[in-house]
Scaffold this active site. Structure first.
Site, PDB file in Angstrom:
ATOM      1  N   HIS A 216       0.826  -1.202   0.000  1.00  8.43           N
ATOM      2  CA  HIS A 216       0.000   0.000   0.000  1.00  8.43           C
ATOM      3  C   HIS A 216       0.864   1.257   0.000  1.00  8.43           C
ATOM      4  CE1 HIS A 216       0.853  -0.709   4.287  1.00  8.43           C
ATOM      5  NE2 HIS A 216       0.747   0.609   4.430  1.00  8.43           N
ATOM      6  N   ASP A 218       0.942   5.103   1.795  1.00 12.81           N
ATOM      7  CA  ASP A 218       0.350   5.797   2.941  1.00 12.81           C
ATOM      8  C   ASP A 218      -0.552   6.956   2.525  1.00 12.81           C
ATOM      9  OD1 ASP A 218       1.435   4.072   4.727  1.00 12.81           O
ATOM     10  OD2 ASP A 218       2.954   5.443   5.515  1.00 12.81           O
ATOM     11  N   HIS A 274       4.860  -0.027   0.304  1.00 11.24           N
ATOM     12  CA  HIS A 274       5.378  -0.944   1.319  1.00 11.24           C
ATOM     13  C   HIS A 274       4.277  -1.814   1.911  1.00 11.24           C
ATOM     14  CE1 HIS A 274       3.940   2.623   3.499  1.00 11.24           C
ATOM     15  NE2 HIS A 274       3.639   1.777   4.484  1.00 11.24           N
ATOM     16  N   ARG A 284       4.167  -8.145  17.742  1.00 13.39           N
ATOM     17  CA  ARG A 284       4.976  -7.055  17.189  1.00 13.39           C
ATOM     18  C   ARG A 284       4.323  -5.726  17.556  1.00 13.39           C
ATOM     19  NH1 ARG A 284       5.058  -3.730  12.507  1.00 13.39           N
ATOM     20  NH2 ARG A 284       6.936  -3.828  11.183  1.00 13.39           N
TER      21      ARG A 284
END
Length: 320
Positions: A216, A218, A274, A284
């Site tokens: 995608h 941002d 990314h 995480r």
């Protein structure tokens, strides 16, 4: 060898101070030279070098920064229109840095994230989780929306809020240095994120934001973003497996393994498409701090609203 008399100890202390001042003078000179080299060479338009060597670039009382990677990118201009002087990127890039945030500071931030998410919905809970500390918004999976500041007890104490504010301001300074700009404001949302491995994942998640493993851009999801940064709060290979950060450049990919306290910064357009790999095991955590050139959409300061000040007047924060 230092003698035992008071006079000898004074002389030894004076010698130490003099040499310490000399060291900091040399260190500052080296910092200026290396920073100038990076700005002239590493990020010069038309060049796309990647630095994998650790460069000692900043010396002050608290911060020692190592640049692990700088990659210059050609800006995709449609994402930065209108172009704002002293804010929009004259050059686009991505940079990885250690030392801006210490491991101990990152662990405090992780504790803040864990408590905020537990207030939204008690553990265990499936699916990725996000909490906006500044706005006070929390969501876990596609089920729960809640103001994290509506409890009777304080969620964070003053020292934690001060740390959060200090870390975000440090990151802001890094963004200004990397892109050679002077006017950037904090953008919303500013998110703590938690991604859990397969053992926590539910089938049939129907909220697209939960499917973080898709490639995608941002600026498509958050048009006000100009720059994106991530502070990692856990270690790849220790706290979780999978979950590497991937940049996609045509058919080529480059990967970053999160490390507690590591900082990733990049311009938010399609030059930095990314995704995050699926987390396979463990948990995480990361903190996303974004910046905008739209002053009417941004914030000059964080955690200074009436809501946050009221939070500090509540009884002591809840304990786990």
């Amino acid at each position: 060898r230092v003698g035992s008399s008071i006079e000898e100890k004074r002389r030894a202390h004076a010698w130490h101070l003099a040499h310490e001042r000399e060291f900091h003078h040399v260190a500052r000179s080296a910092t200026t030279s290396i920073t100038a080299f990076l700005q002239h060479s590493a990020l010069r338009p038309g060049r796309q070098p990647t630095f994998h060597t650790r460069l000692f670039t900043h010396v002050n009382a608290n911060i020692c920064t190592h640049i692990l990677q700088v990659t210059n990118r050609t800006c995709v201009s449609k994402w930065y229109n209108p172009w704002v002087p002293q804010c929009s990127p004259a050059r686009c890039a991505r940079s990885v840095r250690d030392g801006v945030v210490s491991a101990d500071e990152a662990r405090v931030l992780r504790s803040m994230a864990e408590r905020a998410m537990a207030r939204v919905a008690p553990p265990p809970i499936a699916g990725p989780s996000i909490v906006d500390i500044h706005a006070g918004f929390g969501r876990i999976g596609n089920r729960v929306h809640r103001n994290i500041y509506d409890g009777k007890n304080a969620l964070f104490d003053a020292s934690e809020m001060d740390l959060f504010r200090n870390v975000t301001e440090r990151v802001q300074l890094q963004v200004k240095e990397i892109f050679g700009v002077s006017e950037v404001s904090f953008a919303a949302p500013m998110l703590f994120s938690r991604m859990r491995g397969e053992a926590y994942r539910k089938e049939g998640t129907d909220h697209m934001n939960d499917e973080y493993w898709h490639m995608h851009v941002d600026k498509i999801a958050y048009p006000d973003y100009e720059y994106t940064s991530l502070v990692y709060l856990t270690d790849h290979g220790v706290d979780f497996t999978g979950g590497r950060f991937e940049f996609r450049d045509g058919q080529a990919s480059s990967f970053l393994e999160p490390k507690t306290g590591r900082l990733l910064v990049f311009s938010s357009g399609s030059e930095n498409s990314h995704r995050v790999e699926k987390v396979e095991t463990g948990t995480r955590y990361a903190l996303t701090i974004a910046f905008t050139c739209k002053k009417d959409k941004g914030s000059a300061a964080l955690l200074d609203t009436k809501r946050h000040l009221a939070e500090l007047r509540k009884p002591a924060r809840e304990t786990k």
